[in-house]
Scaffold this motif. Structure first.
Motif, PDB file in Angstrom:
ATOM      1  N   ARG A  70       2.487  -4.641   0.666  1.00  0.00           N
ATOM      2  CA  ARG A  70       3.088  -5.739  -0.099  1.00  0.00           C
ATOM      3  C   ARG A  70       4.504  -6.019   0.374  1.00  0.00           C
ATOM      4  NH1 ARG A  70       0.864  -4.871  -6.314  1.00  0.00           N
ATOM      5  NH2 ARG A  70      -1.297  -5.436  -5.837  1.00  0.00           N
ATOM      6  N   ARG A  71       5.287  -4.974   0.586  1.00  0.00           N
ATOM      7  CA  ARG A  71       6.664  -5.183   1.047  1.00  0.00           C
ATOM      8  C   ARG A  71       6.716  -5.809   2.430  1.00  0.00           C
ATOM      9  NH1 ARG A  71       9.412  -0.365   1.475  1.00  0.00           N
ATOM     10  NH2 ARG A  71       7.687   0.876   0.784  1.00  0.00           N
ATOM     11  N   TYR A 120      -1.820  -9.220  -1.667  1.00  0.00           N
ATOM     12  CA  TYR A 120      -1.766  -8.787  -3.067  1.00  0.00           C
ATOM     13  C   TYR A 120      -3.172  -8.714  -3.666  1.00  0.00           C
ATOM     14  CZ  TYR A 120       3.202  -8.405  -4.105  1.00  0.00           C
ATOM     15  OH  TYR A 120       4.502  -7.973  -4.176  1.00  0.00           O
ATOM     16  N   SER A 170       2.165  -0.381  -1.743  1.00  0.00           N
ATOM     17  CA  SER A 170       3.593  -0.722  -1.735  1.00  0.00           C
ATOM     18  C   SER A 170       4.060  -1.160  -0.347  1.00  0.00           C
ATOM     19  CB  SER A 170       4.405   0.494  -2.205  1.00  0.00           C
ATOM     20  OG  SER A 170       5.775   0.232  -2.132  1.00  0.00           O
ATOM     21  N   GLN A 171       3.670  -0.418   0.674  1.00  0.00           N
ATOM     22  CA  GLN A 171       4.075  -0.728   2.052  1.00  0.00           C
ATOM     23  C   GLN A 171       3.558  -2.089   2.496  1.00  0.00           C
ATOM     24  OE1 GLN A 171       6.126   0.730   4.004  1.00  0.00           O
ATOM     25  NE2 GLN A 171       6.178   2.893   3.591  1.00  0.00           N
ATOM     26  N   THR A 223      -4.978  -5.603  -2.123  1.00  0.00           N
ATOM     27  CA  THR A 223      -4.447  -4.298  -2.545  1.00  0.00           C
ATOM     28  C   THR A 223      -4.610  -4.039  -4.038  1.00  0.00           C
ATOM     29  OG1 THR A 223      -2.201  -5.208  -2.693  1.00  0.00           O
ATOM     30  CG2 THR A 223      -2.819  -4.129  -0.618  1.00  0.00           C
ATOM     31  N   LEU A 279      -1.020   3.401  -4.799  1.00  0.00           N
ATOM     32  CA  LEU A 279      -0.030   2.481  -5.365  1.00  0.00           C
ATOM     33  C   LEU A 279       1.339   2.632  -4.719  1.00  0.00           C
ATOM     34  CD1 LEU A 279       0.386   0.246  -7.428  1.00  0.00           C
ATOM     35  CD2 LEU A 279       0.960   2.000  -9.103  1.00  0.00           C
ATOM     36  N   PHE A 280       1.773   3.857  -4.483  1.00  0.00           N
ATOM     37  CA  PHE A 280       3.092   4.090  -3.883  1.00  0.00           C
ATOM     38  C   PHE A 280       2.991   4.371  -2.387  1.00  0.00           C
ATOM     39  CE2 PHE A 280       3.478   5.228  -8.378  1.00  0.00           C
ATOM     40  CZ  PHE A 280       4.409   4.258  -8.748  1.00  0.00           C
TER      41      PHE A 280
END
Length: 123
Positions: free
Chosen positions: A41-42, A22, A38-39, A25, A33-34
Motif C-alpha cells: 500500500r505504501r 488496496y 503495509s509495504q 490486499t 497486515l504489517f
C-alpha cells in the motif's frame, strides 16, 4: 506542464493502480497486515504521491527528481507483487493484471521523466 497533477494521465493511472492494490490486499491474511499489506500500500501510494509532489513544486528539475522516486516505488511494488505470487497470496491472473498496470505506469513515468530532464537542460 499540465494545469494540475490531477490532469496527468500517469497520475490517474497510478491512483487506479493504488485502488487495485488496496482491493487485493484487503483479502490478505491478518498476519500480513504489517508486512506485505503495509509495504504494498505504501509503495503504490508513493507512486501517485511523488508525481503530485513533483508537479506541485513547479520546477522541471524537481519534477524529474520526484518522478525518479516514483519509479523507485514502482520497482518496489513490482518486487512485492512477485513475492505475493510466489508465496500464493494472490492468483496469477490478479498479479498479472496489476503487473500490466504497473508496467504501463512505469513506461509513462520514464517518458515523462525523460521529457522533464530534457526541458530542464534547455532552461
Amino acid at each position: 506542464m499540465a494545469q494540475s497533477y490531477k490532469d496527468l494521465v500517469v497520475w490517474q493511472k497510478a491512483i487506479d493502480l493504488t485502488v487495485a492494490v488496496y482491493q487485493l490486499t484487503k483479502r490478505f491474511p491478518k498476519e500480513e497486515l504489517f508486512g506485505l499489506v503495509s509495504q504494498m500500500r505504501r509503495a503504490s501510494v508513493s507512486i501517485a504521491s511523488n508525481i503530485a509532489e513533483g508537479e506541485g513544486r513547479k520546477s522541471k528539475k524537481e519534477f524529474a527528481h520526484f518522478l525518479g522516486i516514483s519509479l523507485g516505488s514502482k520497482a518496489e511494488l513490482e518486487t512485492q507483487l512477485i513475492l505475493c505470487e510466489r508465496v500464493g497470496l494472490a492468483s496469477n491472473s490478479e498479479i498479472s493484471f496489476l503487473k500490466c498496470s504497473l508496467d504501463e505506469v512505469g513506461k509513462m513515468l520514464a517518458k515523462l521523466k525523460e521529457r522533464q530532464n530534457s526541458k530542464s537542460k534547455e532552461s
